[in-house]
Design an enzyme around this catalytic site. Sequence first.
Site, PDB file in Angstrom:
ATOM      1  N   ASP A   1       0.867  -1.196   0.000  1.00 15.65           N
ATOM      2  CA  ASP A   1       0.000   0.000   0.000  1.00 15.65           C
ATOM      3  C   ASP A   1       0.894   1.233   0.000  1.00 15.65           C
ATOM      4  O   ASP A   1       2.131   1.118   0.044  1.00 15.65           O
ATOM      5  CB  ASP A   1      -0.940  -0.006   1.225  1.00 15.65           C
ATOM      6  CG  ASP A   1      -2.281   0.695   0.936  1.00 15.65           C
ATOM      7  OD1 ASP A   1      -2.255   1.902   0.609  1.00 15.65           O
ATOM      8  OD2 ASP A   1      -3.332   0.047   1.035  1.00 15.65           O
TER       9      ASP A   1
ATOM     10  N   GLY B   1       4.546   1.400  -1.671  1.00 17.35           N
ATOM     11  CA  GLY B   1       4.758   1.746  -3.076  1.00 17.35           C
ATOM     12  C   GLY B   1       3.497   2.282  -3.716  1.00 17.35           C
ATOM     13  O   GLY B   1       2.497   2.521  -3.036  1.00 17.35           O
ATOM     14  N   ASP B   2       3.583   2.438  -5.035  1.00 20.83           N
ATOM     15  CA  ASP B   2       2.474   3.003  -5.798  1.00 20.83           C
ATOM     16  C   ASP B   2       2.099   1.970  -6.858  1.00 20.83           C
ATOM     17  O   ASP B   2       2.921   1.651  -7.730  1.00 20.83           O
ATOM     18  CB  ASP B   2       2.957   4.311  -6.454  1.00 20.83           C
ATOM     19  CG  ASP B   2       1.919   4.920  -7.374  1.00 20.83           C
ATOM     20  OD1 ASP B   2       0.856   4.312  -7.583  1.00 20.83           O
ATOM     21  OD2 ASP B   2       2.196   6.024  -7.890  1.00 20.83           O
ATOM     22  N   PHE B   3       0.878   1.435  -6.772  1.00 23.44           N
ATOM     23  CA  PHE B   3       0.531   0.343  -7.705  1.00 23.44           C
ATOM     24  C   PHE B   3       0.414   0.805  -9.156  1.00 23.44           C
ATOM     25  O   PHE B   3       0.282  -0.009 -10.056  1.00 23.44           O
ATOM     26  CB  PHE B   3      -0.667  -0.480  -7.239  1.00 23.44           C
ATOM     27  CG  PHE B   3      -1.946   0.235  -6.853  1.00 23.44           C
ATOM     28  CD1 PHE B   3      -2.462   1.276  -7.597  1.00 23.44           C
ATOM     29  CD2 PHE B   3      -2.658  -0.199  -5.728  1.00 23.44           C
ATOM     30  CE1 PHE B   3      -3.655   1.891  -7.242  1.00 23.44           C
ATOM     31  CE2 PHE B   3      -3.855   0.420  -5.360  1.00 23.44           C
ATOM     32  CZ  PHE B   3      -4.361   1.468  -6.124  1.00 23.44           C
TER      33      PHE B   3
ATOM     34  N   HIS C   1     -12.788  -1.223  -8.229  1.00 22.34           N
ATOM     35  CA  HIS C   1     -13.983  -0.352  -8.301  1.00 22.34           C
ATOM     36  C   HIS C   1     -13.647   1.114  -7.991  1.00 22.34           C
ATOM     37  O   HIS C   1     -14.448   1.995  -8.265  1.00 22.34           O
ATOM     38  CB  HIS C   1     -15.120  -0.882  -7.408  1.00 22.34           C
ATOM     39  CG  HIS C   1     -14.964  -0.628  -5.948  1.00 22.34           C
ATOM     40  ND1 HIS C   1     -16.028  -0.659  -5.064  1.00 22.34           N
ATOM     41  CD2 HIS C   1     -13.863  -0.331  -5.193  1.00 22.34           C
ATOM     42  CE1 HIS C   1     -15.600  -0.389  -3.853  1.00 22.34           C
ATOM     43  NE2 HIS C   1     -14.303  -0.198  -3.893  1.00 22.34           N
TER      44      HIS C   1
HETATM   45  C1  LIG Z   1     -10.867   0.848  -0.825  1.00 22.86           C
HETATM   46  S1  LIG Z   1      -9.358   0.587   0.022  1.00 22.86           S
HETATM   47  C2  LIG Z   1      -9.283  -1.182  -0.039  1.00 22.86           C
HETATM   48  C3  LIG Z   1      -8.498  -1.762   1.094  1.00 22.86           C
HETATM   49  C4  LIG Z   1      -8.399  -3.280   1.181  1.00 22.86           C
HETATM   50  N1  LIG Z   1      -7.900  -3.877  -0.030  1.00 22.86           N
HETATM   51  C5  LIG Z   1      -9.723  -3.899   1.587  1.00 22.86           C
HETATM   52  O1  LIG Z   1     -10.369  -4.574   0.797  1.00 22.86           O
HETATM   53  O2  LIG Z   1     -10.126  -3.712   2.743  1.00 22.86           O
HETATM   54  C6  LIG Z   1      -8.207   1.126  -1.195  1.00 22.86           C
HETATM   55  C7  LIG Z   1      -6.753   1.000  -0.781  1.00 22.86           C
HETATM   56  O3  LIG Z   1      -5.951   1.326  -1.919  1.00 22.86           O
HETATM   57  C8  LIG Z   1      -4.823   2.050  -1.462  1.00 22.86           C
HETATM   58  N2  LIG Z   1      -4.236   2.818  -2.549  1.00 22.86           N
HETATM   59  C9  LIG Z   1      -4.759   3.903  -3.170  1.00 22.86           C
HETATM   60  N3  LIG Z   1      -3.914   4.352  -4.123  1.00 22.86           N
HETATM   61  C10 LIG Z   1      -2.843   3.521  -4.109  1.00 22.86           C
HETATM   62  C11 LIG Z   1      -1.647   3.462  -4.885  1.00 22.86           C
HETATM   63  N4  LIG Z   1      -1.415   4.350  -5.857  1.00 22.86           N
HETATM   64  N5  LIG Z   1      -0.762   2.480  -4.623  1.00 22.86           N
HETATM   65  C12 LIG Z   1      -1.004   1.565  -3.624  1.00 22.86           C
HETATM   66  N6  LIG Z   1      -2.123   1.571  -2.871  1.00 22.86           N
HETATM   67  C13 LIG Z   1      -3.039   2.532  -3.100  1.00 22.86           C
HETATM   68  C14 LIG Z   1      -5.413   2.938  -0.372  1.00 22.86           C
HETATM   69  O4  LIG Z   1      -4.413   3.465   0.469  1.00 22.86           O
HETATM   70  C15 LIG Z   1      -6.358   1.969   0.322  1.00 22.86           C
HETATM   71  O5  LIG Z   1      -5.730   1.272   1.367  1.00 22.86           O
END
Ligand SMILES: C[S@@+](CC[C@H](N)C(=O)[O-])C[C@H]1O[C@@H](n2cnc3c(N)ncnc32)[C@H](O)[C@@H]1O
Length: 348
Positions: free
Chosen positions: A212, A238-240, A257
């Site tokens: 994350d 990191g950044d996905f 989503h």
């Molecule tokens: C809706 S939450 C889902 C969390 C978890 N997967 C769950 O189902 O409970 C979205 C997650 O994506 C992460 N996120 C958003 N942008 C991101 C990025 N560019 N790289 C990595 N993670 C990211 C957010 O920090 C957050 O924890």
Amino acid sequence: MIDQAPGDAAEQPTGELPPAMQMIQFVGGFQLSQALYVIAKLDIATQLDEGPKTVADLAEACWAQPEPLGRLIRTLAPMGVFRSLPDGTVETTPLGATLSAHRADSVRAATLYWMETHYLPFSELLHNVRTGETAATHYFGEPFFDWVVKDSELVEVQSGAMASVMGGLGAGMFEGYRLPAGEVVADIGGASGSVLVQLLENEPDRRGIVFDVPEVVPDARRHLEMKGFTDRVEVVAGDFFESVPRADVYVLSYILHDWDDDKCRRILGSIEAAAMPGARLVVVEGIVPGGDEPHFTKAIDLVMLAMLGGKERSVDEFAQLLSSAGFTLDRIVATPSPFSFIEATLRP
Ligand SMILES: C[S@@+](CC[C@H](N)C(=O)[O-])C[C@H]1O[C@@H](n2cnc3c(N)ncnc32)[C@H](O)[C@@H]1O
């Protein structure tokens, strides 16, 4: 006297509210949201875990005024949130008890999250529909996730909310589900790791990665330590959209989503770049059914529209999206919750 057009009575099934009353209740939803938020924030339902209390006692315990608190409870009781007892005390119903902090099906954290981060930006929904610009981006002046990560308390609220959504609404969804084969399981955008912990609980031979953004990983480390998973689950920041770690199985739970198709293809492209052909993907999402059938995804879709510019998807939309990113949809495992496991394989 108001004239009734012929046929009106026939269109209003017995027991239903007249259309104007029903519409006013819909439009007045803001009152209900705020009233439930106050109950959650003051932790009233948690106070009632041990049994009924008077409004005066509740008000004192929660640093609130008894008169307005009593009026909130009087409004919420006929909606099935509280029950007033003959001795003048009140108790929560099973519905109201979901706002208690200590229950497996608690949605208190999600209530705080929505009301403290989503409620105000939703006032820009009209702008969103007129211009196409995401309401929250317009409201905050930057994309929602960029805004959230600046406040470590909100990051914690967000991760707690995600755990509460999967815990409270996803009750029973992990029972009997087994991940596809593969030793290393990476939960991409895994927040506190609550989903990965559930998936690996009965899988002692697998290792995990929670991936994350850097601002979220301290919370993930705390949570994994509390759950006793630090020996086999690594936390990676990191950044996905840039890159993800190598793994055998990738989990994207409530990630796709959040984004439009192009951004989803970038996330899936990062997985494709890191993984070996044949790597497995497990997408955890709700699936929008056709027609006017009510479904949780149809309400959440507006959250995605207004907050992130993402969307809920149908089976066909998932199949097309995954295929366009180099994955073949293998199967969809429905669960007793509104969420499904959508399994796919990276094509050679
Ligand atoms: C809706 S939450 C889902 C969390 C978890 N997967 C769950 O189902 O409970 C979205 C997650 O994506 C992460 N996120 C958003 N942008 C991101 C990025 N560019 N790289 C990595 N993670 C990211 C957010 O920090 C957050 O924890």
